[in-house]
Design a protein around this motif. Structure first.
Motif, PDB file in Angstrom:
ATOM      1  N   UNK A 127       2.322  -4.239  -3.143  1.00  0.00           N
ATOM      2  CA  UNK A 127       2.314  -3.092  -4.046  1.00  0.00           C
ATOM      3  C   UNK A 127       2.946  -3.467  -5.381  1.00  0.00           C
ATOM      4  N   UNK A 128       2.366  -2.976  -6.439  1.00  0.00           N
ATOM      5  CA  UNK A 128       2.904  -3.210  -7.784  1.00  0.00           C
ATOM      6  C   UNK A 128       4.218  -2.446  -7.937  1.00  0.00           C
ATOM      7  N   UNK A 129       5.052  -2.937  -8.810  1.00  0.00           N
ATOM      8  CA  UNK A 129       6.342  -2.295  -9.068  1.00  0.00           C
ATOM      9  C   UNK A 129       6.134  -0.846  -9.476  1.00  0.00           C
ATOM     10  N   UNK A 130       6.927   0.032  -8.907  1.00  0.00           N
ATOM     11  CA  UNK A 130       6.884   1.441  -9.268  1.00  0.00           C
ATOM     12  C   UNK A 130       5.825   2.269  -8.546  1.00  0.00           C
ATOM     13  N   UNK A 131       5.013   1.624  -7.726  1.00  0.00           N
ATOM     14  CA  UNK A 131       3.969   2.364  -6.999  1.00  0.00           C
ATOM     15  C   UNK A 131       4.568   2.920  -5.707  1.00  0.00           C
ATOM     16  N   UNK A 132       4.439   4.214  -5.544  1.00  0.00           N
ATOM     17  CA  UNK A 132       4.949   4.869  -4.336  1.00  0.00           C
ATOM     18  C   UNK A 132       3.860   4.915  -3.268  1.00  0.00           C
ATOM     19  N   UNK A 133       4.178   4.469  -2.061  1.00  0.00           N
ATOM     20  CA  UNK A 133       3.183   4.493  -0.993  1.00  0.00           C
ATOM     21  C   UNK A 133       2.564   5.872  -0.765  1.00  0.00           C
ATOM     22  N   UNK A 134       3.371   6.918  -0.864  1.00  0.00           N
ATOM     23  CA  UNK A 134       2.825   8.253  -0.605  1.00  0.00           C
ATOM     24  C   UNK A 134       1.832   8.682  -1.680  1.00  0.00           C
ATOM     25  N   UNK A 135       1.945   8.159  -2.885  1.00  0.00           N
ATOM     26  CA  UNK A 135       0.952   8.457  -3.920  1.00  0.00           C
ATOM     27  C   UNK A 135      -0.392   7.846  -3.526  1.00  0.00           C
ATOM     28  N   UNK A 136      -0.351   6.651  -2.944  1.00  0.00           N
ATOM     29  CA  UNK A 136      -1.577   6.003  -2.463  1.00  0.00           C
ATOM     30  C   UNK A 136      -2.158   6.808  -1.309  1.00  0.00           C
ATOM     31  N   UNK A 137      -1.297   7.216  -0.377  1.00  0.00           N
ATOM     32  CA  UNK A 137      -1.750   7.996   0.777  1.00  0.00           C
ATOM     33  C   UNK A 137      -2.464   9.261   0.316  1.00  0.00           C
ATOM     34  N   UNK A 138      -1.862   9.980  -0.609  1.00  0.00           N
ATOM     35  CA  UNK A 138      -2.476  11.223  -1.088  1.00  0.00           C
ATOM     36  C   UNK A 138      -3.818  10.949  -1.770  1.00  0.00           C
ATOM     37  N   UNK A 139      -3.903   9.877  -2.546  1.00  0.00           N
ATOM     38  CA  UNK A 139      -5.163   9.534  -3.206  1.00  0.00           C
ATOM     39  C   UNK A 139      -6.234   9.178  -2.181  1.00  0.00           C
ATOM     40  N   UNK A 140      -5.863   8.426  -1.150  1.00  0.00           N
ATOM     41  CA  UNK A 140      -6.834   8.047  -0.115  1.00  0.00           C
ATOM     42  C   UNK A 140      -7.312   9.264   0.678  1.00  0.00           C
TER      43      UNK A 140
ATOM     44  N   UNK B  96      -7.546  12.305  -0.524  1.00  0.00           N
ATOM     45  CA  UNK B  96      -8.413  13.057  -1.430  1.00  0.00           C
ATOM     46  C   UNK B  96      -9.720  12.328  -1.708  1.00  0.00           C
ATOM     47  N   UNK B  97      -9.627  11.057  -2.077  1.00  0.00           N
ATOM     48  CA  UNK B  97     -10.800  10.309  -2.517  1.00  0.00           C
ATOM     49  C   UNK B  97     -11.707   9.857  -1.383  1.00  0.00           C
ATOM     50  N   UNK B  98     -11.112   9.468  -0.250  1.00  0.00           N
ATOM     51  CA  UNK B  98     -11.910   8.920   0.848  1.00  0.00           C
ATOM     52  C   UNK B  98     -11.950   9.814   2.085  1.00  0.00           C
ATOM     53  N   UNK B  99     -11.182  10.884   2.076  1.00  0.00           N
ATOM     54  CA  UNK B  99     -11.171  11.790   3.219  1.00  0.00           C
ATOM     55  C   UNK B  99     -10.456  11.220   4.433  1.00  0.00           C
ATOM     56  N   UNK B 100      -9.534  10.290   4.206  1.00  0.00           N
ATOM     57  CA  UNK B 100      -8.807   9.704   5.332  1.00  0.00           C
ATOM     58  C   UNK B 100      -7.699  10.629   5.795  1.00  0.00           C
ATOM     59  N   UNK B 101      -7.350  10.514   7.065  1.00  0.00           N
ATOM     60  CA  UNK B 101      -6.189  11.202   7.594  1.00  0.00           C
ATOM     61  C   UNK B 101      -4.941  10.418   7.239  1.00  0.00           C
ATOM     62  N   UNK B 102      -3.791  10.990   7.536  1.00  0.00           N
ATOM     63  CA  UNK B 102      -2.519  10.368   7.163  1.00  0.00           C
ATOM     64  C   UNK B 102      -2.339   8.981   7.792  1.00  0.00           C
ATOM     65  N   UNK B 103      -2.597   8.858   9.079  1.00  0.00           N
ATOM     66  CA  UNK B 103      -2.406   7.583   9.770  1.00  0.00           C
ATOM     67  C   UNK B 103      -3.305   6.484   9.237  1.00  0.00           C
ATOM     68  N   UNK B 104      -4.552   6.827   8.982  1.00  0.00           N
ATOM     69  CA  UNK B 104      -5.486   5.824   8.454  1.00  0.00           C
ATOM     70  C   UNK B 104      -5.122   5.441   7.013  1.00  0.00           C
ATOM     71  N   UNK B 105      -4.665   6.408   6.237  1.00  0.00           N
ATOM     72  CA  UNK B 105      -4.225   6.106   4.877  1.00  0.00           C
ATOM     73  C   UNK B 105      -2.991   5.200   4.902  1.00  0.00           C
ATOM     74  N   UNK B 106      -2.078   5.436   5.841  1.00  0.00           N
ATOM     75  CA  UNK B 106      -0.900   4.575   5.974  1.00  0.00           C
ATOM     76  C   UNK B 106      -1.303   3.158   6.383  1.00  0.00           C
TER      77      UNK B 106
END
Length: 76
Positions: free
Chosen positions: A36-49, A51-61
């Motif tokens: 992960x790039x500096x300053x990137x929060x994992x939960x921001x990625x999870x929320x984007x995934x 929304x964008x891909x329709x993944x559930x929480x576990x799959x996004x993690x």
């Protein structure tokens, strides 16, 4: 469920392979140098995934673990 099973399910649902997900992470600025790039929060990625891909929480993690370099294809 093995990590590979998560990746297989993600590919079936979205059509995106692990390589596609890594490319997406780099394109969005989430990753740099295989983690992960500096300053990137994992939960921001999870929320984007979710929304964008329709993944559930576990799959996004699972994608976050892939992008962090903590897990790779074939891991149990």
């Amino acid at each position: 469920m093995s990590f590979q099973a998560y990746l297989d399910t993600i590919e079936k649902k979205t059509g995106k392979t692990p390589a596609d997900l890594r490319a997406m992470g780099a394109e969005k600025g989430w990753t740099q140098g295989g983690t992960l790039a500096a300053g990137i929060r994992p939960m921001a990625i999870v929320e984007a995934l979710k929304t964008d891909l329709g993944l559930g929480h576990g799959h996004a993690m699972a994608v976050v673990a892939l992008l962090k370099g903590q897990k790779k294809e074939g891991d149990a």
